[in-house]
Design a protein around this motif. Structure first.
Motif, short mmCIF file in Angstrom:
data_model
loop_
_atom_site.label_atom_id
_atom_site.label_comp_id
_atom_site.label_asym_id
_atom_site.label_seq_id
_atom_site.Cartn_x
_atom_site.Cartn_y
_atom_site.Cartn_z
N ALA A 1 0.73 -1.25 -0.18
CA ALA A 1 0.18 0.00 0.15
C ALA A 1 0.94 1.25 -0.03
O ALA A 1 0.68 2.36 -0.43
N PHE B 1 12.14 7.07 3.27
CA PHE B 1 11.02 8.10 2.19
C PHE B 1 11.74 9.38 2.11
O PHE B 1 11.81 9.87 1.20
N ARG B 2 12.33 10.01 3.27
CA ARG B 2 12.93 11.22 3.26
C ARG B 2 14.24 11.17 2.29
O ARG B 2 14.69 12.49 1.89
N GLY C 1 14.10 9.98 -0.36
CA GLY C 1 13.72 10.14 -1.76
C GLY C 1 13.27 8.63 -2.32
O GLY C 1 13.09 8.58 -3.71
N VAL D 1 10.63 5.29 -2.45
CA VAL D 1 9.44 4.99 -2.16
C VAL D 1 9.44 3.38 -2.42
O VAL D 1 9.64 2.83 -3.62
N TYR E 1 13.78 -2.46 -13.90
CA TYR E 1 15.23 -2.30 -14.16
C TYR E 1 16.15 -2.60 -13.05
O TYR E 1 16.34 -2.03 -12.15
N GLU F 1 19.21 -3.06 -12.38
CA GLU F 1 20.29 -2.31 -11.81
C GLU F 1 19.78 -1.04 -11.27
O GLU F 1 20.66 -0.61 -10.05
N VAL F 2 18.78 -0.29 -11.65
CA VAL F 2 18.09 0.63 -10.85
C VAL F 2 17.80 0.09 -9.34
O VAL F 2 17.97 0.82 -8.23
N GLN G 1 20.66 0.01 -7.13
CA GLN G 1 21.02 1.40 -6.62
C GLN G 1 20.15 1.68 -5.73
O GLN G 1 20.57 2.33 -4.77
N GLU G 2 19.00 1.52 -5.62
CA GLU G 2 17.79 1.92 -4.70
C GLU G 2 18.22 1.28 -3.34
O GLU G 2 17.82 1.64 -2.27
N LYS H 1 21.02 2.56 -1.72
CA LYS H 1 20.45 3.82 -0.92
C LYS H 1 19.94 3.56 0.26
O LYS H 1 20.02 3.90 1.29
N PRO I 1 0.45 9.19 10.90
CA PRO I 1 1.53 9.54 9.95
C PRO I 1 3.02 8.91 10.37
O PRO I 1 3.28 8.65 11.54
N ARG I 2 3.68 8.24 9.24
CA ARG I 2 4.66 7.25 9.52
C ARG I 2 5.72 8.06 10.38
O ARG I 2 6.32 7.15 11.13
N TYR I 3 5.75 9.23 10.59
CA TYR I 3 7.19 9.52 11.30
C TYR I 3 6.61 9.41 13.10
O TYR I 3 7.48 9.50 13.79
N ASP J 1 3.27 2.81 5.72
CA ASP J 1 2.20 3.76 5.98
C ASP J 1 1.75 3.97 7.10
O ASP J 1 0.61 4.41 7.34
#
Lengths: 467, 467
Positions: A155, A242-243, A245, A247, A289, A291-292, A295-296, A299, A349-351, A379
């Motif tokens: 979700a 998330f912060r 960048g 998802v 992809y 390879e992407v 990378q994620e 990160k 809220p997730r924080y 979420d």
């Protein structure tokens, strides 16, 4: 009180003798779902074959003011399908067809008793993706998913059931039949009755067909399991990802106990869990992809390494991925096999997750109950399983609800609410005053009366006993 | 009929003398939006400063049964903000603050009179993304976007306004104030009044605050302009792109006339348009990985090359991208500068687009009107601008609506509906019988009565004059 022969006669005339049941075993079977140990058998179980039969049944129910409860797969966790006022149990099980997979428009038209996983697999064969995957997807039905606005592990990236429902065929409590909207991706034509119906827990109408949006199937994913030494840091990492960048397509939190109990129940899962791990995050990214995705994933590792973690497990085979998901999906069953429990479906809220988690533990300590927490942290949705264990029935029924009330008060104070994906149903209705003002509840009740002036359809759900 | 001194006195006491207007120029100014050439001035314009003042105004409106129309940026295309029964014009312009950008939870709390583009830019500065981008985003407001469930060019990938609204502060017609939901990404707690409010065109309550979901900002995009020799093939290519597994971030269709008229109006845009091009698709993909976007763009070229196209333009600078988007966003203005027109906001499942387009042209030929078609083809949303030109007023008012009725009947027969993103408002209400049964319309009217028993809030919208 039993139903009059006249009513039974009329119901029999509608569904035929082979689809109506008054024997105790059947009534009892349809009298429970997965909510604690409740059993509320209806007086009669009917199994209509089509929309018109549902309409005819509801007309009888209205004429004779008989409480009527729509019954799905009975996998619900809030008691929405329990016939708490007896009456008619309306089992939708014969509505089990996938009517059309529309590959040209990326849509599927489906009946409510199709099992969610079967739908997912059927569209996947055409290269399409229905993303909503409740943990019970192997047994729950689309109709129940819509009624409760079910979520699941994906979700956070893909949304919940409501985000995929384009149009619904619904039988209104008076027997009228409508389609709520259109088969379009956008719609600004009158009030959104489609979205009013989603999550209304079978109190406003009976869903007989649904048109759902599909996406193109993603071809790849990467799955990570991250062990944290401190549970609250696992919660903190969630919003940090998330912060940064990213998802993810899944971001699941499991407390230590959740994993331990599950590994004892489910065989053949090998996960490197050590006593000093307080919690784990299961993190997935998906796309086309590879390879992407790597990378994620890197990160993400960069983010979680800012916390005190043990070695990250990269699941590198389908087998290992399936094992990890099986572990996650088996938590509820594992807890249930251990003890009767109450499941709260808190969402913030997730924080706010770390504050919610520590508050739950504080309240548990104060009331003397153990809780096992896990859920869809991405979420902000934390399932809190409160364990009965050897607690007295009296304490369980009178004191524990006071603690639950405090948990919900905390949840709402953090700008969250009572249920993220399970619904209010029978078991949470008397907490609704925490989330809503009297004005607000009366507004909802007035909407209920518009649809169902005689209060025959799934009465005794959602609204508190005393308003 | 003018409002009594007593009512004016009470309104003045609420908003103060400097925020109430009865002069003709002001009333006329607030009496029109962008819908054709309609002007319906309210008798008084009030500009409340805060939620409590809105509540107090609505209490007066209810006490005296004065029609009250919420007024936003007046960029609407369905006449939702027109004071067709005069009364009070409730301008929300002082609600123009971004209250909080919550970077920790990826949410923003905003007042309704914030311009959509200003919101988008403010969150972009924090690396966040509010994807909804109506063509009028430089002047329209968030409140109006919510009231009409606005879409825009990115809806096919990112969804419409409803998909970003988490929670709303709403003043009900009787002056009560509620928050409709919670600040959470998922919510199964009672009926979804948030989604009932979105798209209700200011008929159920006045939005005074909104909590919106944000996404991490994407860093890259690729934009293509594809010229087609045949307009219906451009429409066919739309669903072919999705069926190839690609979800573009924009997929816009423009008929030849739409481009021609725009290039005449807007200076400084250089686009290689030839007389033999019947239509263009403007196609964007976005994401964080430029090499992936190039691969997706090449896949798209592979799909469109199956049709008869001219050379594809790859926009390779921000300047060129901005010029193409400016062209697309200026179509409505260009058509307007040419002639009075009626804009229909038809929407169908996207594979039905070619059939919709050819049907519109056939009906236009039959009724003798020219139409310029363009829009968000990726979600099946085709704007049909019907040109008045030198047509007689009488024909425009009596015959053209019969042609429009046929267009909507076609739309609905293709499983589509009347409006994808503009709303029904004043100008489409008498077509609602095409999309909905009487039962359905009565259900919506009953919901309206629950919220607004005296029918004071934005009366005369959405519902047909005769039910």
């Amino acid at each position: 009180m039993s139903l009059s022969p006249e009513i039974l006669h009329k119901l029999t005339a509608i569904v035929g003798e082979t689809h109506i049941f008054t024997d105790e075993a059947t009534r009892r079977h349809y009298g429970h779902d997965e909510t604690e140990d409740y059993v509320f058998p209806p007086q009669v179980v009917v199994k209509p074959a089509n929309t018109q039969e549902v309409a005819d049944i509801l007309k009888v129910a209205n004429d004779y003011k008989v409480p009527t409860t729509p019954i799905g797969a009975r996998t619900g966790l809030s008691g929405g399908a329990l016939s708490i006022y007896e009456g008619i149990g309306l089992s939708m099980e014969r509505f089990n067809k996938i009517i059309e997979i529309d590959e040209l428009n990326l849509q599927v038209t489906v009946e409510p008793a199709v099992i969610t996983q079967i739908l997912r697999e059927a569209v996947a064969e055409k290269g399409l993706f229905y993303p909503v995957d409740p943990s019970s997807m192997g047994s729950c039905w689309i109709g129940g998913n819509i009624a409760e606005n079910a979520g699941g592990a994906r979700a956070l990236k893909y949304g919940v059931t409501k985000d995929y429902v384009l149009n619904l065929e619904v039988v209104l409590p008076n027997g009228d039949i409508i389609w709520t909207g259109a088969n379009t991706l956008k719609n600004s034509t009158g009030y959104n009755l489609t979205q009013l119906m989603v999550g209304s827990e079978g109190t406003l109408g009976v869903i007989t067909k649904a048109v759902l949006k599909l996406l193109p199937q993603n071809s790849h994913n990467v799955l990570l399991l991250v062990p944290f030494y401190k549970a609250h840091e696992a919660c903190e990492a969630v919003s940090a990802i998330f912060r940064a960048g990213i998802v993810p397509s899944a971001l699941e939190f499991m407390e230590r106990d959740a994993i331990d109990w599950t590994l004892r129940l489910v065989e053949g899962i090998s996960v490197p869990v050590k006593p000093e791990h307080q919690a784990h995050l299961l993190i997935e990214v998906d796309g086309n992809y590879p390879e992407v995705l790597m990378q994620e994933a890197e990160k993400i590792v960069g983010v979680v390494e800012q916390f005190e973690i043990d070695e990250v497990l990269f699941a590198d085979s389908d087998e290992q991925k399936n094992a990890l998901w099986k572990m996650r999906r088996s938590v509820a069953e594992a807890v249930k096999s251990n003890s009767v429990y109450k499941e709260e479906d808190t969402v913030v809220p997730r924080y706010m997750l770390p504050e919610l988690l520590s508050g739950i533990k504080r309240i548990g300590a104060q009331y003397g109950f153990q809780s096992v927490c896990y859920g869809h942290a991405g979420d902000g949705n934390l399932h809190v399983n409160i364990i009965k264990g050897d607690m007295s029935d009296d304490y369980w029924k009178t004191q524990v609800p006071l603690g639950i009330r405090e948990i919900f008060e905390l949840t709402v104070s953090l700008k969250g609410t009572l249920s993220g994906e399970h619904g209010i149903g029978y078991v949470q209705k008397n907490f609704m005053d925490i989330a809503f003002t009297r004005t607000h509840l009366e507004l909802m009740e007035s909407i209920k009366r518009v649809f169902d002036p005689n209060n025959v359809l799934n009465p005794g759900k959602i609204f508190p006993d005393e308003l």
